[in-house]
Design an enzyme around this catalytic site. Structure first.
Site, short mmCIF file in Angstrom:
data_model
loop_
_atom_site.label_atom_id
_atom_site.label_comp_id
_atom_site.label_asym_id
_atom_site.label_seq_id
_atom_site.Cartn_x
_atom_site.Cartn_y
_atom_site.Cartn_z
N CYS A 1 0.81 -1.22 0.00
CA CYS A 1 0.00 0.00 0.00
C CYS A 1 0.84 1.27 0.00
CB CYS A 1 -0.92 0.01 1.20
SG CYS A 1 -1.99 -1.41 1.27
N HIS B 1 -2.67 6.88 3.90
CA HIS B 1 -3.24 5.67 3.31
C HIS B 1 -4.54 5.33 4.03
CE1 HIS B 1 -3.91 1.73 1.87
NE2 HIS B 1 -3.45 1.10 2.94
N ASN C 1 -10.19 0.10 1.69
CA ASN C 1 -8.74 0.15 1.48
C ASN C 1 -8.45 -0.27 0.04
OD1 ASN C 1 -6.00 -0.38 1.34
ND2 ASN C 1 -5.91 -1.54 3.25
N1 ACO Z 1 -17.39 -9.11 11.24
C1 ACO Z 1 -17.66 -9.49 12.51
N2 ACO Z 1 -16.72 -9.92 13.35
C2 ACO Z 1 -15.46 -10.00 12.89
C3 ACO Z 1 -15.12 -9.63 11.58
C4 ACO Z 1 -16.15 -9.17 10.74
N3 ACO Z 1 -15.91 -8.78 9.47
N4 ACO Z 1 -13.79 -9.79 11.42
C5 ACO Z 1 -13.30 -10.25 12.58
N5 ACO Z 1 -14.33 -10.37 13.48
C6 ACO Z 1 -14.26 -10.82 14.87
C7 ACO Z 1 -13.04 -11.65 15.16
O1 ACO Z 1 -13.24 -12.99 14.81
C8 ACO Z 1 -12.86 -11.44 16.65
O2 ACO Z 1 -13.76 -12.29 17.29
P1 ACO Z 1 -13.31 -13.05 18.65
O3 ACO Z 1 -13.00 -11.96 19.63
O4 ACO Z 1 -14.51 -13.86 18.99
O5 ACO Z 1 -12.10 -13.85 18.26
C9 ACO Z 1 -13.35 -10.00 16.86
O6 ACO Z 1 -14.14 -9.68 15.70
C10 ACO Z 1 -12.25 -9.00 17.03
O7 ACO Z 1 -11.32 -9.16 15.98
P2 ACO Z 1 -10.01 -8.31 15.92
O8 ACO Z 1 -9.18 -8.82 14.79
O9 ACO Z 1 -9.39 -8.22 17.28
O10 ACO Z 1 -10.61 -6.88 15.57
P3 ACO Z 1 -9.82 -5.54 15.48
O11 ACO Z 1 -10.44 -4.55 16.39
O12 ACO Z 1 -8.34 -5.73 15.54
O13 ACO Z 1 -10.17 -5.08 14.00
C11 ACO Z 1 -9.24 -5.02 11.80
C12 ACO Z 1 -9.80 -5.91 12.91
C13 ACO Z 1 -10.31 -4.07 11.34
C14 ACO Z 1 -8.83 -5.92 10.65
C15 ACO Z 1 -8.04 -4.23 12.34
O14 ACO Z 1 -7.14 -5.07 13.01
C16 ACO Z 1 -7.31 -3.51 11.25
O15 ACO Z 1 -7.84 -2.62 10.61
N6 ACO Z 1 -6.01 -3.83 11.05
C17 ACO Z 1 -5.22 -3.20 10.03
C18 ACO Z 1 -5.54 -3.85 8.73
C19 ACO Z 1 -4.91 -3.14 7.58
O16 ACO Z 1 -4.64 -1.98 7.63
N7 ACO Z 1 -4.71 -3.92 6.53
C20 ACO Z 1 -4.30 -3.43 5.30
C21 ACO Z 1 -2.86 -3.10 5.27
S1 ACO Z 1 -2.51 -2.30 3.81
C22 ACO Z 1 -2.05 -3.41 2.58
O17 ACO Z 1 -0.87 -3.52 2.30
C23 ACO Z 1 -3.15 -4.23 1.84
#
Ligand code: ACO
Length: 341
Positions: A120, A260, A290
């Site tokens: 990204c 980003h 994203n």
């Molecule tokens: N809907 C409902 N529940 C979900 C979903 C969903 N889509 N996805 C995950 N959950 C659940 C999980 O299973 C977990 O459940 P559990 O507690 O029973 O195990 C709970 O929600 C919490 O999950 P977390 O992963 O802890 O949630 P978090 O608050 O960390 O948010 C997220 C997840 C949004 C992915 C966050 O970590 C994030 O944005 N990270 C950065 C991602 C990013 O920027 N990626 C792109 C990088 S750029 C590139 O190069 C492509």
């Protein structure tokens, strides 16, 4: 043109453009596909909807549209381009480079052209490379594009990642600038030890495509979201403040902060660490999700179209992504009179 070896030239953005596919995929649509909810997606990421490419749309198609707009706004013809760089993790095919395809479709069959892959952060990397090429006098008119069809590497059965991504392209035309205008500083970096927090396992020379790699879903993006999150906030704040310092500025001097667009919580946390108020932050993640290397030029083009960037403004672009990589650049937005022909 000043083409003396050893004399560096300033460079800046002459025109920007963007393109998104027509199809809109809402959080309500995703609720029908995986076990998720609009409430979860919005509260964790800020995303409300994203654009998804048609089956026959590839990265070069969106790149071409965005490039035509940027060239038109820059007042530069495709024949004048002497370098085309496309940042992408979803090229049309492994080779030839999508940049060669874009240059050809624009009607230019002589410019240097190559793809650049920095996750990204790709657009910030490509902008840096392009501006350095102008600085040395090697090239005069450079097209820099970020274009992604992430929907084709998204695992639509993985609710933790499929809600995050969308398809888009953004482009910028670079040319020489008066000293002290245009691009003022760059910061680029990487830490490959974090390669396994965001990657696509198969399809390269390590794991060529086989029936087994397809069956085990290894041609889709894999992500450890929490680890990416922690890295992103740190990397964005650190590289943005370093880019401001290299430009001789404080974060408070920044008029427009364009990070980003990966997650609204990452964006607001990085802005708050820098002390940049939210009214200076460009955010369109709710509309597009994203879009990887397209997200920064897409937000930049929208900010310019909405009159949020004026000549003389200090604009800070900052990204992070797979690699892991990070990068930031500060520019003083140019007026037409500050172009060096
Ligand atoms: N809907 C409902 N529940 C979900 C979903 C969903 N889509 N996805 C995950 N959950 C659940 C999980 O299973 C977990 O459940 P559990 O507690 O029973 O195990 C709970 O929600 C919490 O999950 P977390 O992963 O802890 O949630 P978090 O608050 O960390 O948010 C997220 C997840 C949004 C992915 C966050 O970590 C994030 O944005 N990270 C950065 C991602 C990013 O920027 N990626 C792109 C990088 S750029 C590139 O190069 C492509």
């Amino acid at each position: 043109m000043d083409n003396n070896p050893g004399v560096l030239r300033a460079s800046g953005i002459w025109g920007v453009g963007s393109s998104v596919p027509e199809r809109v995929l809402t959080n309500a649509d995703l609720e029908q596909m995986v076990d998720t909810s609009d409430e979860w997606i919005q509260s964790r990421t800020g995303i409300q909807r994203r654009r998804i490419a048609a089956e026959d749309q590839a990265a070069s198609d969106l790149a071409l549209e965005a490039s035509r707009i940027a060239l038109d706004r820059a007042g530069v013809s495709a024949e004048e381009l002497d370098l085309v760089i496309v940042a992408t993790v979803t090229p049309d095919m492994a080779f030839p480079a999508t940049a060669c395809i874009v240059a050809d479709r624009l009607g230019n069959n002589s410019a240097a052209a190559f793809d650049l892959e920095a996750g990204c952060t790709g657009f910030v990397y490509a902008l840096t490379v392009g501006s350095q090429m102008i600085a040395t006098g090697a090239f005069n008119r450079v097209l820099v594009v970020g274009s992604e069809i992430l929907s084709c590497i998204t695992d639509w059965e993985d609710r933790a990642s499929c809600v995050l991504f969308g398809d888009a392209a953004g482009a910028a035309v670079l040319g020489p600038a008066l000293p002290g205008t245009g691009i003022l500083s760059h910061v680029l970096g990487s830490d490959g030890s974090g390669g396994d927090v965001l990657y696509m396992p198969a399809g390269g020379s390590r794991l060529p495509a086989t029936e087994e790699t397809v069956a085990s879903r290894q041609h889709f993006l894999k992500m450890k979201g929490g680890e990416v999150f922690k890295f992103a906030v740190r990397a964005m704040a650190r590289s943005a403040s370093e880019a401001a310092a290299r430009a001789g500025l404080e974060p408070s001097d920044i008029d427009c902060y364009i990070p980003h667009q990966a997650n609204n919580r990452i964006i607001t946390a990085s802005a708050s660490r820098l002390g940049i108020p939210l009214e200076k932050v460009v955010m369109n993640i709710h509309e597009y999700g994203n879009t990887s290397s397209a997200s920064i030029p897409l937000a930049l083009a929208e900010a310019w179209e909405n009159g949020r960037i004026e000549p003389g403004d200090h604009v800070l672009l900052v990204g992070f992504g797979a690699g892991l990589t990070w990068g930031a650049t500060v520019m003083k937005w140019m007026s037409d009179e500050e172009r060096v022909l």
